[in-house]
Scaffold this motif. Structure first.
Motif, mmCIF file in Angstrom:
data_model
loop_
_atom_site.group_PDB
_atom_site.id
_atom_site.type_symbol
_atom_site.label_atom_id
_atom_site.label_comp_id
_atom_site.label_asym_id
_atom_site.label_seq_id
_atom_site.Cartn_x
_atom_site.Cartn_y
_atom_site.Cartn_z
ATOM 1 N N LEU D 96 -1.752 -1.401 -8.179
ATOM 2 C CA LEU D 96 -0.995 -0.730 -7.056
ATOM 3 C C LEU D 96 0.408 -1.393 -6.848
ATOM 4 N N GLY D 97 0.381 -2.646 -6.932
ATOM 5 C CA GLY D 97 1.684 -3.568 -6.690
ATOM 6 C C GLY D 97 2.766 -3.198 -7.594
ATOM 7 N N GLY D 98 2.368 -2.895 -8.874
ATOM 8 C CA GLY D 98 3.330 -2.407 -9.889
ATOM 9 C C GLY D 98 4.011 -1.000 -9.615
ATOM 10 N N ILE D 99 3.107 -0.145 -9.270
ATOM 11 C CA ILE D 99 3.368 1.430 -8.733
ATOM 12 C C ILE D 99 4.274 1.178 -7.400
ATOM 13 N N ALA D 100 4.021 0.277 -6.430
ATOM 14 C CA ALA D 100 4.919 0.158 -5.343
ATOM 15 C C ALA D 100 6.584 -0.363 -5.814
ATOM 16 N N GLY D 101 6.505 -1.353 -6.892
ATOM 17 C CA GLY D 101 7.665 -1.731 -7.476
ATOM 18 C C GLY D 101 8.449 -0.728 -7.987
ATOM 19 N N THR D 102 7.730 0.638 -8.647
ATOM 20 C CA THR D 102 8.689 1.655 -9.149
ATOM 21 C C THR D 102 9.057 2.431 -8.066
ATOM 22 N N VAL D 103 8.161 2.620 -7.125
ATOM 23 C CA VAL D 103 8.664 3.434 -5.934
ATOM 24 C C VAL D 103 9.920 2.792 -5.313
ATOM 25 N N THR D 104 9.941 1.471 -5.151
ATOM 26 C CA THR D 104 10.788 0.519 -4.454
ATOM 27 C C THR D 104 12.116 0.725 -5.131
ATOM 28 N N ALA D 105 12.025 0.416 -6.537
ATOM 29 C CA ALA D 105 13.278 0.617 -7.237
ATOM 30 C C ALA D 105 13.974 1.919 -7.139
ATOM 31 N N HIS D 106 13.018 3.026 -7.258
ATOM 32 C CA HIS D 106 13.652 4.472 -7.289
ATOM 33 C C HIS D 106 14.261 4.543 -5.830
ATOM 34 N N ALA D 107 13.558 4.097 -4.650
ATOM 35 C CA ALA D 107 14.337 4.211 -3.524
ATOM 36 C C ALA D 107 15.751 3.613 -3.353
ATOM 37 N N MET D 108 15.816 2.472 -4.050
ATOM 38 C CA MET D 108 17.025 1.633 -3.790
ATOM 39 C C MET D 108 18.165 2.579 -4.605
ATOM 40 N N PHE D 109 17.783 3.121 -5.569
ATOM 41 C CA PHE D 109 18.858 3.855 -6.341
ATOM 42 C C PHE D 109 18.837 5.340 -5.966
ATOM 43 N N GLY D 110 18.043 5.570 -4.949
ATOM 44 C CA GLY D 110 18.409 6.963 -4.427
ATOM 45 C C GLY D 110 17.704 8.091 -5.410
ATOM 46 N N GLN D 111 16.536 7.651 -6.113
ATOM 47 C CA GLN D 111 15.844 8.652 -6.965
ATOM 48 C C GLN D 111 14.690 9.127 -6.217
#
Lengths: 231, 231, 231, 231
Positions: D96-111
């Motif tokens: 779950l942490g890993g998935i949250a990491g992907t979502v966070t990265a996408h949010a930071m790059f506006g994806q």
């Protein structure tokens, strides 16, 4: 520190040299596949090699001393810190381990397991480069062991990081690794016919370093001590 | 810590400066040969220089202090941590060692041993850069020796890694290295006519740092101690 | 550890922030001058920044704590590890030191001393990036101080090395540095109008980290102790 | 060393894996946006990943052991150094942490927050690469914990730095990170359909390493001790 059995010591030399060569050859393949810029490729070859040396020496030195290199084994034998019989086993293990590393790298990149390199590396400038490179490597190891044993993995990793760039030969500095790299017709390869010149230069550089450092590392105070101890 | 004899100390300064310059000049030649991108070339010049500094200072500081730099030797002499007579020998050894480093790099790359650089580096911005670079280097060394002596090799290597990029002059910060680099008409060279400006700026930066850090590094508690000790 | 006087502590904060900003701005100018490849330029901006952080924190932390960052100073004030009066002086010193760093970088590269940046950095993704970046920075500092104080310079340098790349804003994570960078119309600049969004996001990220880590870092055994201590 | 409560240990695993994945995915997006040179992009992906691993393991190992990786958790469970119940919680938290990491990265790059990767990574060479990569990772961790526990954060960071380049798969070596990366259609993604092959290869490599290192790390002197202790 606990002692490790001969089979484990020999296995550590083989495993370490295998991972070292797999890194050199594998990162070379990766790098030349990804970029046309040869300096970027060399960066992509240098960083992994320096990094894996720090790792491998840290985790295997307590078992075998982490030579991974016949020139280093030769120096410790000459300095009577390694028995001749073990030295022979080490050099066999390093050579076979190195070849296994090349095969592993090729398998990971879907290439034929053994190749004959056509990468020409010969001539006086190349040999002088290998002599300087191995002189420096052995000097770093001997002084590092004397003054800052825990830092030796870092010193070797950083030294090779530098030597990839400051020598014209990208600093093989290791006869077993040179043999293993002769079996890869990729970025980091060397033509089999060019091996003897490299190996002779490396061993010469190593022996000159052993002599030089024997003098340089003798502290004056030991002499003074002896003199003071005399009646 | 054992004391080393003067010949060994002087030899350590010469050997260290030689390897430092061989790395700076050699990696510069390698880099400009491999890439048309000047920033990639500077990366290929920076990483080896930073790496070899960590190595050389770690292994030679126990013998000579590992200055490799007349500006550093001057500061330690002014701070009365090095006798004047030894300082003179150090500076001669650094200068000759540096030149030997240039010659070694040229020999490794099959170039003529001594060249006159045509690389122009002059003007107020360059001199100010050298002053800032050497100010920072000396500040890092003096504070590092005070607070974290074992980290000094890393601090210097990392500082120079940064200073290659944040100064307009790529941070020579070293008169002996500057002289040695004036003999190489390659990536890292400097026109001989531009040496005086660099050397003056470097020595000025070093002395300003010595003064600044003498103040900054005096702890309040020492003062308090003295005051409390007064009747 | 000796205590340092307030003027020296404040000077250390100013000097450290000045060198940090000079490195960020100066290496950015160097990088964009040397290459058209923006990723290579960011590498040439990242490595010096990470390296100088390790150096500056190592040599100045014993004097001032080496915050160089109002968000960090705010956190230590909130956690009652720094008196409010000193915090105010720190933040002034960081801001003025940062501006001096920009001016120094411009002087080294022969540019006009103060410039208004036109580099647009605004919008939700950028603000979220700054919040995440500063959250991580403060988390790293608080856990590092708790578990491995001597490693903190490395942890911060490595964290920022990563954060330059994993955030869309290249991780300013520092209000004083943001102000200083708004005065440079170069690679690392930020439009003055975009400062408020960045600063608010940074402070918010810092405070969330302070809260989160206060919980995460409380060991169970302390609780157990307290419970066992109860009658 | 104080003990941390189960909620804190699980939170540390989730937080650490989230930051690790945010770094891998975020730096991949940054890199491929900034350069057309795929080796430069891989450098921009490698350095942040290696750096953040050193940081995260240093600050979270005292709380949870800093696995961030189901393959590592499996090995410690098999070696009976982690109870099975906790292992289950760790693996859920890592995923779950890993998935949250992907979502966070996408949010930071506006994806868009979650994407299905179309990046094909399959076939024998890729699987063999993942097996070798995870074998090496587990070997490094087990030997590092045995010989040089404080260096483990560095060993893992440097090992992954190397493995990004010497394996054909860029060394995922982590089932939870693989799952998280399958949700990003960017530089570091992996097609969801290719996950099973990667995960099987990773777990196989991990178990082979556990067996190999159990033999390699047994010192001869322990045996000797036992024998000498016998009457």
């Amino acid at each position: 520190m606990p002692e490790y059995s001969v089979p484990r010591r020999v296995a550590a030399e083989a495993l370490g040299t295998a991972f070292l060569v797999a890194t050199v050859v594998g990162s070379g393949i990766m790098a030349e596949t990804l970029t046309p810029d040869k300096a970027v490729a060399l960066l992509g070859n240098t960083l992994p090699t320096g990094a894996i040396l720090v790792v491998l020496i840290t985790i295997l030195a307590p078992i075998s001393g982490a030579h991974f290199n016949p020139a280093v084994t030769l120096v410790f034998t000459v300095l009577r810190q390694l028995p001749m019989s073990l030295a022979g086993l080490y050099i066999v293990a390093q050579t076979l381990g190195g070849i296994a590393g090349t095969v592993t790298a090729h398998a990971m990149f879907g290439q034929s397991f053994v190749q004959a390199s056509t990468h020409i590396r010969t001539g006086g400038a190349q040999w002088f480069s290998e002599g300087v490179a191995t002189f420096g490597l052995v000097a770093v190891i001997l002084a590092g062991v004397r003054f800052e044993r825990k830092a030796v993995p870092w010193l070797v990793g950083l030294y090779i990081t530098a030597a990839y760039w400051f020598t014209a030969s990208t600093s093989f500095a290791n006869p077993a690794v040179a043999v293993a790299r002769s079996l890869s017709n990729t970025f980091s390869g060397i033509r089999p016919a060019d091996l003897p010149g490299f190996i002779v230069a490396e061993l010469a550089g190593a022996l000159v370093a052993a002599g030089t450092m024997s003098w340089l590392l003798s502290p004056a105070s030991t002499v003074a001590h002896t003199e003071r101890a005399a009646p």
